[in-house]
Motif scaffolding. Structure first.
Motif, PDB file in Angstrom:
ATOM      1  N   VAL A 113      49.290 -83.868  30.685  1.00  0.00           N
ATOM      2  CA  VAL A 113      49.587 -85.238  31.131  1.00  0.00           C
ATOM      3  C   VAL A 113      50.686 -85.231  32.189  1.00  0.00           C
ATOM      4  O   VAL A 113      50.585 -85.909  33.214  1.00  0.00           O
ATOM      5  CB  VAL A 113      49.996 -86.123  29.937  1.00  0.00           C
ATOM      6  CG1 VAL A 113      50.450 -87.494  30.415  1.00  0.00           C
ATOM      7  CG2 VAL A 113      48.841 -86.264  28.956  1.00  0.00           C
ATOM      8  N   LEU A 114      51.735 -84.450  31.954  1.00  0.00           N
ATOM      9  CA  LEU A 114      52.843 -84.376  32.916  1.00  0.00           C
ATOM     10  C   LEU A 114      52.373 -83.792  34.248  1.00  0.00           C
ATOM     11  O   LEU A 114      52.792 -84.243  35.321  1.00  0.00           O
ATOM     12  CB  LEU A 114      53.980 -83.527  32.343  1.00  0.00           C
ATOM     13  CG  LEU A 114      54.711 -84.110  31.131  1.00  0.00           C
ATOM     14  CD1 LEU A 114      55.801 -83.150  30.654  1.00  0.00           C
ATOM     15  CD2 LEU A 114      55.308 -85.473  31.460  1.00  0.00           C
ATOM     16  N   GLY A 115      51.501 -82.801  34.180  1.00  0.00           N
ATOM     17  CA  GLY A 115      50.966 -82.216  35.401  1.00  0.00           C
ATOM     18  C   GLY A 115      50.148 -83.207  36.200  1.00  0.00           C
ATOM     19  O   GLY A 115      50.241 -83.267  37.436  1.00  0.00           O
ATOM     20  N   ALA A 116      49.358 -84.008  35.496  1.00  0.00           N
ATOM     21  CA  ALA A 116      48.550 -85.036  36.165  1.00  0.00           C
ATOM     22  C   ALA A 116      49.433 -86.126  36.770  1.00  0.00           C
ATOM     23  O   ALA A 116      49.154 -86.631  37.862  1.00  0.00           O
ATOM     24  CB  ALA A 116      47.564 -85.643  35.172  1.00  0.00           C
ATOM     25  N   LEU A 117      50.499 -86.485  36.070  1.00  0.00           N
ATOM     26  CA  LEU A 117      51.449 -87.473  36.597  1.00  0.00           C
ATOM     27  C   LEU A 117      52.129 -86.954  37.865  1.00  0.00           C
ATOM     28  O   LEU A 117      52.314 -87.703  38.830  1.00  0.00           O
ATOM     29  CB  LEU A 117      52.496 -87.805  35.547  1.00  0.00           C
ATOM     30  CG  LEU A 117      52.089 -88.789  34.448  1.00  0.00           C
ATOM     31  CD1 LEU A 117      53.164 -88.846  33.360  1.00  0.00           C
ATOM     32  CD2 LEU A 117      51.842 -90.182  35.023  1.00  0.00           C
ATOM     33  N   ALA A 118      52.492 -85.683  37.844  1.00  0.00           N
ATOM     34  CA  ALA A 118      53.138 -85.082  39.008  1.00  0.00           C
ATOM     35  C   ALA A 118      52.190 -85.087  40.203  1.00  0.00           C
ATOM     36  O   ALA A 118      52.601 -85.387  41.337  1.00  0.00           O
ATOM     37  CB  ALA A 118      53.575 -83.653  38.682  1.00  0.00           C
ATOM     38  N   LEU A 119      50.927 -84.767  39.955  1.00  0.00           N
ATOM     39  CA  LEU A 119      49.946 -84.758  41.033  1.00  0.00           C
ATOM     40  C   LEU A 119      49.725 -86.167  41.579  1.00  0.00           C
ATOM     41  O   LEU A 119      49.649 -86.371  42.793  1.00  0.00           O
ATOM     42  CB  LEU A 119      48.613 -84.181  40.530  1.00  0.00           C
ATOM     43  CG  LEU A 119      47.491 -84.081  41.570  1.00  0.00           C
ATOM     44  CD1 LEU A 119      47.906 -83.185  42.723  1.00  0.00           C
ATOM     45  CD2 LEU A 119      46.222 -83.550  40.920  1.00  0.00           C
ATOM     46  N   GLN A 120      49.641 -87.142  40.680  1.00  0.00           N
ATOM     47  CA  GLN A 120      49.438 -88.528  41.098  1.00  0.00           C
ATOM     48  C   GLN A 120      50.579 -89.018  41.990  1.00  0.00           C
ATOM     49  O   GLN A 120      50.379 -89.822  42.890  1.00  0.00           O
ATOM     50  CB  GLN A 120      49.309 -89.435  39.880  1.00  0.00           C
ATOM     51  CG  GLN A 120      48.937 -90.875  40.210  1.00  0.00           C
ATOM     52  CD  GLN A 120      48.914 -91.753  38.965  1.00  0.00           C
ATOM     53  OE1 GLN A 120      49.840 -91.730  38.165  1.00  0.00           O
ATOM     54  NE2 GLN A 120      47.825 -92.503  38.788  1.00  0.00           N
ATOM     55  N   SER A 121      51.775 -88.506  41.742  1.00  0.00           N
ATOM     56  CA  SER A 121      52.943 -88.967  42.497  1.00  0.00           C
ATOM     57  C   SER A 121      53.006 -88.416  43.921  1.00  0.00           C
ATOM     58  O   SER A 121      53.748 -88.940  44.757  1.00  0.00           O
ATOM     59  CB  SER A 121      54.231 -88.583  41.752  1.00  0.00           C
ATOM     60  OG  SER A 121      54.412 -87.178  41.745  1.00  0.00           O
ATOM     61  N   PHE A 131      38.924 -87.534  44.443  1.00  0.00           N
ATOM     62  CA  PHE A 131      38.881 -86.337  43.609  1.00  0.00           C
ATOM     63  C   PHE A 131      39.266 -86.596  42.159  1.00  0.00           C
ATOM     64  O   PHE A 131      39.296 -85.668  41.352  1.00  0.00           O
ATOM     65  CB  PHE A 131      39.799 -85.261  44.193  1.00  0.00           C
ATOM     66  CG  PHE A 131      39.362 -84.759  45.534  1.00  0.00           C
ATOM     67  CD1 PHE A 131      38.385 -83.784  45.645  1.00  0.00           C
ATOM     68  CD2 PHE A 131      39.920 -85.271  46.694  1.00  0.00           C
ATOM     69  CE1 PHE A 131      37.970 -83.324  46.884  1.00  0.00           C
ATOM     70  CE2 PHE A 131      39.515 -84.815  47.946  1.00  0.00           C
ATOM     71  CZ  PHE A 131      38.537 -83.844  48.047  1.00  0.00           C
ATOM     72  N   SER A 132      39.537 -87.856  41.815  1.00  0.00           N
ATOM     73  CA  SER A 132      39.876 -88.214  40.423  1.00  0.00           C
ATOM     74  C   SER A 132      40.959 -87.309  39.847  1.00  0.00           C
ATOM     75  O   SER A 132      40.863 -86.840  38.714  1.00  0.00           O
ATOM     76  CB  SER A 132      38.619 -88.153  39.544  1.00  0.00           C
ATOM     77  OG  SER A 132      37.628 -89.025  40.029  1.00  0.00           O
ATOM     78  N   LEU A 133      41.993 -87.053  40.680  1.00  0.00           N
ATOM     79  CA  LEU A 133      43.112 -86.185  40.287  1.00  0.00           C
ATOM     80  C   LEU A 133      42.649 -84.782  39.890  1.00  0.00           C
ATOM     81  O   LEU A 133      43.326 -84.092  39.133  1.00  0.00           O
ATOM     82  CB  LEU A 133      43.905 -86.811  39.123  1.00  0.00           C
ATOM     83  CG  LEU A 133      44.761 -88.038  39.457  1.00  0.00           C
ATOM     84  CD1 LEU A 133      45.479 -88.525  38.208  1.00  0.00           C
ATOM     85  CD2 LEU A 133      45.770 -87.719  40.553  1.00  0.00           C
ATOM     86  N   GLY A 134      41.497 -84.373  40.397  1.00  0.00           N
ATOM     87  CA  GLY A 134      40.988 -83.042  40.075  1.00  0.00           C
ATOM     88  C   GLY A 134      40.566 -82.901  38.630  1.00  0.00           C
ATOM     89  O   GLY A 134      40.518 -81.802  38.093  1.00  0.00           O
ATOM     90  N   GLY A 135      40.262 -84.039  37.988  1.00  0.00           N
ATOM     91  CA  GLY A 135      39.897 -84.023  36.576  1.00  0.00           C
ATOM     92  C   GLY A 135      38.521 -83.447  36.308  1.00  0.00           C
ATOM     93  O   GLY A 135      37.773 -83.098  37.231  1.00  0.00           O
ATOM     94  N   CYS A 136      38.190 -83.324  35.024  1.00  0.00           N
ATOM     95  CA  CYS A 136      36.900 -82.763  34.602  1.00  0.00           C
ATOM     96  C   CYS A 136      35.862 -83.879  34.525  1.00  0.00           C
ATOM     97  O   CYS A 136      36.043 -84.841  33.768  1.00  0.00           O
ATOM     98  CB  CYS A 136      37.040 -82.091  33.242  1.00  0.00           C
ATOM     99  SG  CYS A 136      38.335 -80.824  33.189  1.00  0.00           S
ATOM    100  N   THR A 137      34.805 -83.758  35.284  1.00  0.00           N
ATOM    101  CA  THR A 137      33.772 -84.793  35.312  1.00  0.00           C
ATOM    102  C   THR A 137      32.376 -84.202  35.110  1.00  0.00           C
ATOM    103  O   THR A 137      32.095 -83.091  35.557  1.00  0.00           O
ATOM    104  CB  THR A 137      33.773 -85.558  36.655  1.00  0.00           C
ATOM    105  OG1 THR A 137      33.544 -84.621  37.732  1.00  0.00           O
ATOM    106  CG2 THR A 137      35.111 -86.245  36.888  1.00  0.00           C
TER     107      THR A 137
END
Length: 268
Positions: A113-121, A131-137
């Motif tokens: 979660v922290l990594g995703a927040l950092a990327l979003q920022s 790219f949906s934050l590079g998530g799994c789709t």
């Protein structure tokens, strides 16, 4: 009275020290997973944004290097898991306790979660949406002449990919790390490098063989998938269970396989 003599004091100190080490190790897992999510998702986004002719190859190579470096950084503190799959497999095969695995997995999820927040920022809104934050789709919705169209991979196919690729990952690389004899003979750097290379190869295969827009490739790391899903939400939750169920099934299959191997081969 029990616990008041020298032996009791030593046991209490040992338990406290062990507890401190576990929580220190879980912090390393949290930070390691946060960096992993930020780095891997940045690599995925940049590989496609640069419009290179071989994005899958470059992405897989960089992921292999990143995994190797992070494993080497966290190994002395926590054993270098940074992935619920490794922690669960280690618990099921008796390498670590179930309670320690649970603490590790919780830390890894928070790190995701922290990594995703950092990327979003650090990314702009357009890249985040693209790219949906590079998530799994498994699928995405795209516009078409007849209205919104869902494209991607079928749930059944994606589940089997998760199971097969995760088992291959455990069998071909993590097995070496769990086997004390091989790990000691090869050395920490070589073992971590093998794990990194195997992950890179599996990422390359899963993203090129399927060649399906909307499918982000195998996750093999539920914490990495969970982070962007919690932060970005939306379609990242569609079929999200696949990225948990597949690895869990693979871990159970791997544990059953290890039971077939004579114990002297594992702990010599």
């Amino acid at each position: 009275m029990a616990g008041t003599g020298p032996i009791g004091v030593i046991e209490d100190e040992e338990n406290a020290y062990t507890g401190t080490r576990v929580w220190r190790a879980s912090l390393a897992e949290l930070l390691g997973t946060a960096v992993l999510v930020f780095a891997m998702d940045t690599i995925v986004i940049s590989s496609y944004e640069t419009q290179t002719k071989t994005p899958h190859l470059i992405m897989s190579f960089l992921i292999a290097v990143t995994i190797t470096v992070l494993l080497l950084a966290t190994f002395p503190i926590s054993g270098g898991h940074i992935n619920p799959v490794i922690s669960l497999a280690a618990s099921l095969t008796g390498v670590i306790s179930l309670s320690r695995a649970a603490i590790y997995i919780l830390a890894q999820c928070v790190g995701g979660v922290l990594g995703a927040l950092a990327l979003q920022s650090v990314v702009n809104t357009k890249i985040e949406q693209t790219f949906s934050l590079g998530g799994c789709t498994l699928t995405i919705v795209v516009p078409s002449a007849n209205g919104p169209l869902v494209i991607g991979l079928e749930t059944r196919q994606a589940l089997w990919l998760e199971i097969i690729c995760t088992f291959v990952f455990l069998f071909t690389s993590i097995w070496i790390a769990f086997d004390k004899r091989q790990a000691k003979h090869l050395g920490r750097v070589v073992v971590c490098s093998i794990i990194g290379v195997v992950v890179g190869l599996i990422v390359f295969i899963s993203t090129t063989v399927t060649s399906t827009k909307g499918y982000a490739g195998v996750g093999m790391n539920p914490a990495r998938c969970l982070g962007p899903a919690l932060i970005r939400g939306g379609h990242l939750w569609n079929g999200h269970w696949v990225f948990w169920a597949g690895p869990v099934f693979a871990c159970v299959a791997f544990a059953l396989y290890t039971k077939l191997i004579p114990s002297q081969l594992l702990h010599n």
